[in-house]
Scaffold this motif. Structure first.
Motif, PDB file in Angstrom:
ATOM      1  N   HIS A   2       0.776  -1.171  -0.016  1.00 48.96           N
ATOM      2  CA  HIS A   2      -0.036   0.011  -0.177  1.00 48.96           C
ATOM      3  C   HIS A   2       0.859   1.076  -0.117  1.00 48.96           C
ATOM      4  O   HIS A   2       0.704   2.107  -1.017  1.00 48.96           O
ATOM      5  N   LEU A   3       1.908   1.246   0.808  1.00 46.73           N
ATOM      6  CA  LEU A   3       2.649   2.490   1.019  1.00 46.73           C
ATOM      7  C   LEU A   3       3.709   2.766  -0.357  1.00 46.73           C
ATOM      8  O   LEU A   3       3.631   3.934  -0.644  1.00 46.73           O
ATOM      9  N   GLU A  26       1.702   4.244  -2.861  1.00 50.19           N
ATOM     10  CA  GLU A  26       1.365   5.745  -2.811  1.00 50.19           C
ATOM     11  C   GLU A  26       2.532   6.586  -3.554  1.00 50.19           C
ATOM     12  O   GLU A  26       2.227   7.821  -3.398  1.00 50.19           O
ATOM     13  N   HIS A  85       2.101   8.667  -6.170  1.00 52.79           N
ATOM     14  CA  HIS A  85       1.234   9.993  -6.324  1.00 52.79           C
ATOM     15  C   HIS A  85       1.809  11.169  -5.740  1.00 52.79           C
ATOM     16  O   HIS A  85       0.923  12.162  -5.334  1.00 52.79           O
ATOM     17  N   GLU A  86       3.078  11.227  -5.160  1.00 51.94           N
ATOM     18  CA  GLU A  86       3.682  12.217  -4.334  1.00 51.94           C
ATOM     19  C   GLU A  86       3.614  13.596  -5.316  1.00 51.94           C
ATOM     20  O   GLU A  86       3.124  14.634  -4.600  1.00 51.94           O
ATOM     21  N   ASP A 134      -0.691  14.212  -6.474  1.00 53.44           N
ATOM     22  CA  ASP A 134      -1.915  14.256  -5.453  1.00 53.44           C
ATOM     23  C   ASP A 134      -1.100  14.026  -3.975  1.00 53.44           C
ATOM     24  O   ASP A 134      -1.039  13.067  -3.397  1.00 53.44           O
ATOM     25  N   ARG A 159      -3.080  12.986  -0.968  1.00 54.49           N
ATOM     26  CA  ARG A 159      -3.264  11.477  -0.701  1.00 54.49           C
ATOM     27  C   ARG A 159      -2.000  10.723  -0.319  1.00 54.49           C
ATOM     28  O   ARG A 159      -1.909   9.964   0.753  1.00 54.49           O
ATOM     29  N   PHE A 160      -0.628  11.275  -0.967  1.00 55.51           N
ATOM     30  CA  PHE A 160       0.630  10.756  -0.484  1.00 55.51           C
ATOM     31  C   PHE A 160       0.837  10.774   1.069  1.00 55.51           C
ATOM     32  O   PHE A 160       1.175   9.917   1.855  1.00 55.51           O
ATOM     33  N   ALA A 205      -1.316   9.425   3.842  1.00 52.19           N
ATOM     34  CA  ALA A 205      -1.075   8.165   3.906  1.00 52.19           C
ATOM     35  C   ALA A 205       0.432   7.881   4.626  1.00 52.19           C
ATOM     36  O   ALA A 205       0.364   6.977   5.660  1.00 52.19           O
TER      37      ALA A 205
END
Length: 250
Positions: free
Chosen positions: A21-22, A25, A28-29, A32, A35-36, A39
């Motif tokens: 999951h991480l 992410e 998306h740094e 988005d 979001r990043f 998380a």
């Protein structure tokens, strides 16, 4: 390598599912960041809570940025103070929040032994003298307080940040290639705002500093069954991605 000493916290586990999951992410740094960073912030609270009860602690986030980490750690009960060298980063979510300070991580504007928990996430690779910053974090932490330092390893898949994987051919090459392709410089500019920092650098600093006991050294995003890879030179530089140093001030 020290054996981690943890508190009981069933809400957070270093599982393969969490790792997937991480790592997902990271893509998306740039597109988005909310979001990043949200998380990563939520996960950071869980991971750090394995080593210290955050409730009521005076907490300094060195390189705190626009506030995603502030919200997560305040929700855990910490009295949160953020420091960043860039006012634009601090204002990323709007007005600069109360309890923020503009300054250098290599010269922290805080008294000796004035902080309960001194935390830094993915900042060390962005300063020209990372171990001076680490020393400063120890200086401002009270005896018995906790220091948590996490940084991205240069030879890991994300070492060049948005210029990865071309950083494997050299940071300057990767920076020039990015500029040619996109028509502008990357946010993280090798030699200016991005530097090559290795796992060996961190292990050497932790071993030679004299002001704190090393509580744990762990690969931040890896599942717990892979922690043994930190014992293998060269391999650890590639597969660890991000190294966490957790220390308790003497």
């Amino acid at each position: 390598m020290p054996t981690p000493t943890t508190l009981s916290s069933p809400r957070w586990k270093a599982t393969l599912r969490r790792s997937r999951h991480l790592l997902g992410e990271f893509g998306h740094e740039q597109t988005d960041p909310a979001r990043f960073y949200s998380a990563i912030a939520d996960d950071s609270v869980g991971q750090l809570s394995q080593y210290v009860d955050l409730d009521g602690q005076r907490f300094l986030d060195v390189g705190g940025g626009p506030g995603y980490f502030r919200d997560a750690f305040r929700a855990a009960g910490a009295t949160y103070v953020a420091l960043d060298a860039d006012a634009g980063e601090l204002a990323g979510l709007g007005d600069i929040a109360e309890g923020t300070v503009i300054g250098s991580g290599m010269q922290l504007p805080f008294r000796d032994a004035s902080i309960d928990v001194c935390y830094s996430s993915n900042v060390l690779e962005h300063v020209p003298d990372p171990w001076l910053m680490a020393d400063e974090m120890l200086r401002v932490t009270r005896p018995g307080g906790t220091v948590f330092i996490s940084y991205t390893l240069w030879f890991g898949p994300w070492g060049g940040h948005e210029t990865a994987p071309w950083h494997f051919l050299g940071g300057r090459f990767a920076r020039r290639r990015y500029a040619r392709k996109h028509g502008h410089e990357p946010k993280n500019r090798y030699g200016e705002s991005l530097f090559a920092v290795t796992a060996s650098d961190g292990l050497r600093w932790a071993r030679t500093q004299a002001d704190a006991d090393v509580v744990a050294v762990v690969p931040r995003y890896n599942p717990s069954w892979s922690y043994w890879l930190l014992k293998v030179p060269l391999v650890r530089e590639v597969v660890t991605w991000n190294l966490v140093l957790i220390l308790r001030r003497k």
